[in-house]
Design an enzyme around this catalytic site. Structure first.
Site, PDB file in Angstrom:
ATOM      1  N   SER A   1      -9.801  -1.102   7.148  1.00  0.00           N
ATOM      2  CA  SER A   1      -9.291  -0.793   5.814  1.00  0.00           C
ATOM      3  C   SER A   1      -8.559  -1.941   5.128  1.00  0.00           C
ATOM      4  O   SER A   1      -8.247  -1.856   3.945  1.00  0.00           O
ATOM      5  CB  SER A   1      -8.364   0.426   5.862  1.00  0.00           C
ATOM      6  OG  SER A   1      -9.098   1.591   6.136  1.00  0.00           O
TER       7      SER A   1
ATOM      8  N   SER B   1      -9.693   1.428   2.952  1.00  0.00           N
ATOM      9  CA  SER B   1      -8.925   2.224   2.003  1.00  0.00           C
ATOM     10  C   SER B   1      -7.830   1.442   1.268  1.00  0.00           C
ATOM     11  O   SER B   1      -7.159   1.973   0.386  1.00  0.00           O
ATOM     12  CB  SER B   1      -8.258   3.393   2.739  1.00  0.00           C
ATOM     13  OG  SER B   1      -7.366   2.910   3.742  1.00  0.00           O
TER      14      SER B   1
ATOM     15  N   LYS C   1       0.837  -1.191   0.000  1.00  0.00           N
ATOM     16  CA  LYS C   1       0.000   0.000   0.000  1.00  0.00           C
ATOM     17  C   LYS C   1       0.874   1.244   0.000  1.00  0.00           C
ATOM     18  O   LYS C   1       1.884   1.297   0.715  1.00  0.00           O
ATOM     19  CB  LYS C   1      -0.918  -0.022   1.223  1.00  0.00           C
ATOM     20  CG  LYS C   1      -2.002   1.060   1.246  1.00  0.00           C
ATOM     21  CD  LYS C   1      -2.918   0.858   2.445  1.00  0.00           C
ATOM     22  CE  LYS C   1      -4.033   1.890   2.520  1.00  0.00           C
ATOM     23  NZ  LYS C   1      -4.935   1.650   3.678  1.00  0.00           N
TER      24      LYS C   1
END
Length: 495
Positions: free
Chosen positions: A184, A160, A79
């Protein structure tokens, strides 16, 4: 999905040992898959050169040194809020669009030390603020389930960490790292039909993870199988001198069994998680797993977590307060985006943040500063902290009380993956409140949780359930999750 790129770590290592495939050729296959699925927008940066070099190093260890590492030749995505030396780390924001760190996040350093091959940095909601991976300066990430490039009516990936989830689900890499502040990692894992693990707070170092909410952020793991999640956790967990919040005692490697005995396991079904807005299909999947575990001789019982109803409000307040504090460092002076016009100091701050942050980030900063005003501090922040303690105590009571349970079984999300056009009808804050209802309490309590895909909805989209346990119960959670996985035999994408 290419069958080879959907292999597990164990399977791919066997192929290497049998010399049916080499680490460098597997890296090439993964990079080809990244290009084939580029329309999904899972990656912000594709690290082709680094991946090829990592593959060469793994190949040398396999065939020349004869001392392979646990993750040699295993392709990973990271990420884009984890710092990577000499590779841009953008947080999908104009504010850090050109930021290149001079150091590696501990999670990434440990993955590399175990031989993993980085193929790219994954898309996310700006500064990890969102539940859909739609608020990125690089555009939204698309869920591969049901995706048709000729039809613009696609599904969201969740957020996310949606880019990380899509990278794994689409077969671009074997595993990916996300961050989990209120769900997330588990939310996009559930919507994309993969495994998402949020470890105990402090079990995995946060050093080099650009913070959202320091007291809740946890690096999360996304894989296609429970066994792979355990393998990744074994490589990244443990104390870190660079992060004072890590648990100080040494991490004991997790071992999984193929025939885990469920007869002594007590599983709680929290009644408060049967909430408004939850689809009947999710409820049916939840009941189905409870029935399966009961057939495996586990004890199933109803439990209560009475403060769940206020959890979202508490999370929202504390999230925004910590965001306001963390975002204060982006002033246009030291690093990151800086407005070019000549201003007074105050005007420079205002212009830089106005242009460098999107509406979602600015909204949370405003909200957090409001809650932290002297006249509001006791009314909002202190009260929210007290309620957070009560939420944490709810979990302690069900795990430690006289009539305790070992783990909790809940849904992960309230529905299958929403259509992008429907998701956009609601404000980001409202979407987070809805999508993270079942996931964010675990972050406030600091306990581990794992999402496992179970079945397909009537729309042929993944439905998942979540297991939560007391702090440092990862081995138990993963063994139960593996048992569920072996029974339900959830299909991989396009299998």
């Amino acid at each position: 999905m290419n069958k080879i790129t959907s292999y597990t770590i164990k399977e791919i290592h066997k192929i290497y040992r049998d010399k049916l495939l080499t680490p460098t050729s597997f890296v090439d296959l993964s990079l080809q898959r990244v290009k084939q699925t580029s329309e999904l927008n899972a990656f912000v940066t594709v690290t082709e050169k680094e991946a090829e070099n990592h593959g060469i190093e793994s190949e040398k260890r396999f065939y020349i040194d004869k001392k392979s590492l646990p993750l040699d030749g295993v392709t990973i995505g990271l990420k884009d809020n984890f710092c990577t030396r000499n590779i841009t780390t953008t947080c999908a924001s104009e504010m850090l669009k050109n930021f290149t760190p001079t150091y590696d996040a501990t999670v990434y350093a440990r993955l590399r030390a175990a031989g993993a091959c980085l193929i790219g940095k994954c898309n996310l909601d700006e500064f990890a603020m969102g539940a859909g991976t739609i608020d990125s300066i690089f555009g939204p990430t698309r869920n591969p389930w049901g995706y048709n490039k000729d039809n613009d009516n696609w599904r969201i990936a969740g957020g996310s960490s949606g880019g990380s989830a899509v990278a794994v689900s689409s077969g671009s890499c074997i595993a990916a790292i996300g961050s989990d502040t209120g769900g997330s990692t588990r939310n996009p894992a559930a919507l994309c039909g993969i495994v998402g693990l949020k470890p105990t707070y402090g079990l995995v170092s946060r050093y080099g993870l650009i913070p959202l909410v320091n007291s809740m952020d946890v690096p999360g793991i996304m894989t296609r199988t429970v066994t792979d999640a355990a393998s990744i956790l074994n490589c990244i967990a443990g104390p870190d001198l660079l992060d004072s919040t890590t648990i100080k005692k040494e991490f004991n490697y997790i071992t999984l069994t193929d025939d885990f005995d469920m007869s002594n396991v007590r599983i709680g079904i929290p009644k408060e998680y049967h909430c408004e807005g939850m689809s009947q299909e999710v409820i049916n999947a939840w009941r189905h797993v409870a029935d399966l575990l009961e057939k495996e001789r586990a004890v199933i019982k109803s439990v209560s977590l009475p403060h769940t109803s206020v959890s979202i409000a508490v999370y929202s307040i504390l999230n925004q307060c910590e965001v306001a504090s963390n975002m204060a460092r982006y002033d246009g002076l030291e690093y990151g985006f800086r407005a070019q016009e000549e201003y007074s100091t105050e005007e420079l701050y205002a212009s830089t943040r106005s242009k460098g942050f999107n509406d979602v980030v600015r909204c949370r900063i405003f909200g957090g500063n409001y809650f932290l005003l002297t006249r509001n501090y006791d009314k909002y922040f202190i009260k929210a902290q007290k309620l957070r303690r009560l939420i944490s105590n709810d979990f302690k009571m069900v795990f430690q009380g006289d009539n305790h349970v070992d783990v909790l079984l809940t849904p992960t999300t309230l529905s299958d993956a929403p259509l992008y056009k429907d998701f956009m009808l609601k404000h980001n804050r409202d979407q987070c409140a809805f999508q993270d209802y079942c996931t964010q309490p675990a972050n406030m309590a600091g306990i581990p949780a794992i999402s496992i895909p179970i079945c397909l909805s009537k729309n042929n989209l993944p439905l998942s359930v979540q297991l939560m346990g007391p702090c440092l119960s990862e081995e138990l959670l993963l063994n139960i999750a593996k048992r569920i996985e072996s029974i339900v035999k959830f299909p991989t994408l396009n299998s």
